[in-house]
Write an enzyme that holds these catalytic residues in place. Structure first.
Site, PDB file in Angstrom:
ATOM      1  N   GLY A 233       0.774  -1.227   0.000  1.00  8.63           N
ATOM      2  CA  GLY A 233       0.000   0.000   0.000  1.00  8.63           C
ATOM      3  C   GLY A 233       0.809   1.283   0.000  1.00  8.63           C
ATOM      4  CD  GLU A 272       1.545  -9.084   1.862  1.00 10.99           C
ATOM      5  OE1 GLU A 272       1.526 -10.143   2.479  1.00 10.99           O
ATOM      6  OE2 GLU A 272       0.524  -8.434   1.566  1.00 10.99           O
ATOM      7  N   GLY A 274       3.327  -3.436  -4.043  1.00 14.12           N
ATOM      8  CA  GLY A 274       3.285  -3.572  -5.486  1.00 14.12           C
ATOM      9  C   GLY A 274       3.570  -2.218  -6.118  1.00 14.12           C
ATOM     10  NE  ARG A 275      -0.748   2.153  -5.136  1.00 12.72           N
ATOM     11  CZ  ARG A 275      -1.914   1.949  -5.756  1.00 12.72           C
ATOM     12  NH1 ARG A 275      -2.169   2.569  -6.876  1.00 12.72           N
ATOM     13  NH2 ARG A 275      -2.833   1.150  -5.241  1.00 12.72           N
ATOM     14  NE  ARG A 310      -4.525   2.457 -10.270  1.00  9.33           N
ATOM     15  CZ  ARG A 310      -4.321   3.681  -9.816  1.00  9.33           C
ATOM     16  NH1 ARG A 310      -3.933   4.637 -10.639  1.00  9.33           N
ATOM     17  NH2 ARG A 310      -4.482   3.975  -8.546  1.00  9.33           N
ATOM     18  CE1 TYR A 314      -9.896   0.579  -6.339  1.00  8.22           C
ATOM     19  CE2 TYR A 314      -8.360   0.594  -8.176  1.00  8.22           C
ATOM     20  CZ  TYR A 314      -8.935  -0.058  -7.103  1.00  8.22           C
ATOM     21  OH  TYR A 314      -8.552  -1.329  -6.800  1.00  8.22           O
ATOM     22  CB  CYS A 341     -19.934   1.805 -26.938  1.00 11.69           C
ATOM     23  SG  CYS A 341     -19.400   1.729 -28.645  1.00 11.69           S
TER      24      CYS A 341
HETATM   25  C1  LIG Z   1      -3.082  -5.422  -3.302  1.00 10.99           C
HETATM   26  C2  LIG Z   1      -2.310  -5.951  -2.169  1.00 10.99           C
HETATM   27  C3  LIG Z   1      -0.967  -5.581  -2.012  1.00 10.99           C
HETATM   28  C4  LIG Z   1      -0.280  -4.574  -2.888  1.00 10.99           C
HETATM   29  O1  LIG Z   1      -0.881  -3.325  -2.868  1.00 10.99           O
HETATM   30  P1  LIG Z   1      -0.062  -2.042  -3.411  1.00 10.99           P
HETATM   31  O2  LIG Z   1      -0.990  -0.899  -3.183  1.00 10.99           O
HETATM   32  O3  LIG Z   1       0.194  -2.293  -4.853  1.00 10.99           O
HETATM   33  O4  LIG Z   1       1.192  -1.965  -2.625  1.00 10.99           O
HETATM   34  C5  LIG Z   1      -0.270  -6.186  -0.989  1.00 10.99           C
HETATM   35  N1  LIG Z   1      -0.836  -7.077  -0.154  1.00 10.99           N
HETATM   36  C6  LIG Z   1      -2.117  -7.446  -0.276  1.00 10.99           C
HETATM   37  C7  LIG Z   1      -2.681  -8.441   0.664  1.00 10.99           C
HETATM   38  C8  LIG Z   1      -2.904  -6.891  -1.269  1.00 10.99           C
HETATM   39  O5  LIG Z   1      -4.194  -7.240  -1.372  1.00 10.99           O
END
Ligand SMILES: *Cc1c(COP(=O)(O)O)cnc(C)c1O
Length: 422
Positions: A233, A272, A274-275, A310, A314, A341
């Site tokens: 996150g 964890e 991602g972003r 996205r 969102y 469309c």
């Molecule tokens: C989506 C998710 C992430 C990654 O979220 P980011 O905003 O991309 O960092 C990590 N852990 C869990 C459990 C998630 O559902």
């Protein structure tokens, strides 16, 4: 400022030639930028016993996963296909977390059989694993704290008391006691409470909840809590006036808190994200196919919102757009639209951009996470290809564009008709 503005310039890449060679539209990822972010992340947290498990859902491409593995990252997977992808990219089961929600017992058992570390999201799931005699000796539990500290932005993630994730703290002790009675010897605790935040507070709050719960479990159950997983996150600056998260400051606060733990307890800190890792290092390159004057000035491009879902899913999502190769030095206020469309198919609304003409390239920035991965084929719009820009300036195709054959693929099957009449 969005960090992906400028990466092609930095490397002296001739993007129009790349667009000519591969054809638009395409996602382009910057290997050097990803490398630099991985190094900065590892450097900020060096000295701490911690590890980043990249959230595979953000950018599920083996070429990228291999790059991340080379920095020591593991992988957080939310489904069996993601586990398969991480394994295919060369990860071993010890590098993989399985953090799923509302998972069938069959899927969970398959993850356990694959020997990955499973974070259990609900006590109903634990009970089914007990029934199936499939409880692993080491397992994680996801916590839903129900409440948050003041000042949290819950716009992207919702509030925990309405979330479908995690176990309530008032049930955790019972759940873990049951697990211990069924052979669990070591426990990890997991939490994820917010998304796209650019301050330290959410992660620190997450760690505080975890240490508080872990302390209680260690006292009451005499169990080893080996993993504190604060989830992902961490955010990135999407808008020009936004600042990146200060990793060094965050690391300093985390270190302070971990130093206060009793010396005999040394849990591993896990992330964890991602972003944060890949988000800034991707651009979606698209070409203007139509200039339209209606009640507004419209720039029609060759991708729709299906390629960047996205922006539909969102509210308030912003992706910076540039037109570095447009000839005009004037700007104008336009909407950038795709060819779906539906009227919500807009990649930018009332945005000031350089005046563009048909054939000009537009770069949609910061799409390296939750970009291509979320794309759909709604309206028969096929998913674009993915390219990887290497530090030597070479550009590699790492996923081809979808074809009409792919669109038809699930329509080729053995005929099967069942009489539903009683
Ligand atoms: C989506 C998710 C992430 C990654 O979220 P980011 O905003 O991309 O960092 C990590 N852990 C869990 C459990 C998630 O559902």
């Amino acid at each position: 400022m969005p960090m992906s503005t400028g990466f092609t310039e930095r490397l002296g890449v001739d993007l129009p030639a790349v667009a000519e060679h591969f054809g638009t539209p395409f996602y382009l990822y910057d290997a050097q930028g990803i490398d630099e972010t991985c190094r900065a992340f590892n450097a900020a947290f060096s000295g701490l016993d911690c590890r980043e498990y990249f959230a595979v859902k953000a950018l599920p491409n083996p070429a990228i996963l291999r790059l991340l593995a080379s920095h020591g990252f593991g992988f957080d997977c939310s489904s069996l296909p993601e586990v398969a992808l991480a394994l295919a990219a060369g990860a071993s089961s010890r590098d993989i977390f399985f953090t799923s929600n509302n998972t069938s017992i069959d899927e969970l058992r398959a993850a356990i059989d694959a020997d990955v570390f499973v974070n259990i999201d609900d006590e109903s799931v634990l009970n089914k694993l007990i029934e199936a005699d499939a409880v692993p000796a080491a397992v994680g539990f996801r916590i839903n704290p129900g409440r948050l500290a003041d000042g949290f932005d819950t716009s992207l993630f919702g509030h925990p008391d309405s979330a479908k994730f995690g176990i309530r703290p008032d049930r955790l002790l019972d759940v873990c006691a049951t697990a211990v009675n069924h052979g669990v010897r070591s426990i990890g605790l997991h939490i994820m409470i917010a998304a796209n935040f650019r301050t330290s507070e959410p992660t620190l709050y997450a760690l505080d909840v975890l240490t508080q719960e872990a302390t209680r479990l260690r006292e009451k159950l005499d169990i080893d809590v080996t993993i504190l997983n604060v989830g992902g996150g961490m955010g990135i600056p999407y808008r020009p006036d936004e600042q990146p998260l200060d990793l060094d400051e965050l690391a300093g606060h985390l270190r302070q808190r971990l130093d206060q733990l009793p010396p005999e307890w040394r849990p591993k800190l896990c992330f964890e994200n991602g972003r944060l890792i890949t988000g800034p290092h991707g651009v979606l390159v698209t070409r203007v196919v139509n200039r339209m004057s209606k009640w507004r000035e419209l720039v029609g491009v060759d991708v729709g919102a299906t390629a960047l879902l996205r922006s539909l899913v969102y509210s308030g999502v912003y992706h910076h757009i540039t037109a570095p190769y447009a000839a005009a030095d004037r700007t104008e206020t336009v909407d950038v639209v795709g060819s779906l469309c539906t009227n919500i198919d807009r990649l930018a609304e009332q945005r000031e951009l350089p005046v563009t003409r048909e054939g000009d390239l537009l770069l949609i920035h910061d799409v390296g996470a939750h970009g291509h991965a979320m794309a759909s084929t709604y309206n028969g719009r096929l998913r674009p290809k993915e390219l990887l820009l290497h530090p030597d300036g070479s550009v590699e195709l790492i996923r081809r564009a979808e074809t009409e054959d792919d669109y038809f693929a699930t329509l080729g099957f053995t005929p099967d008709t069942f009489s539903a009449v009683r």
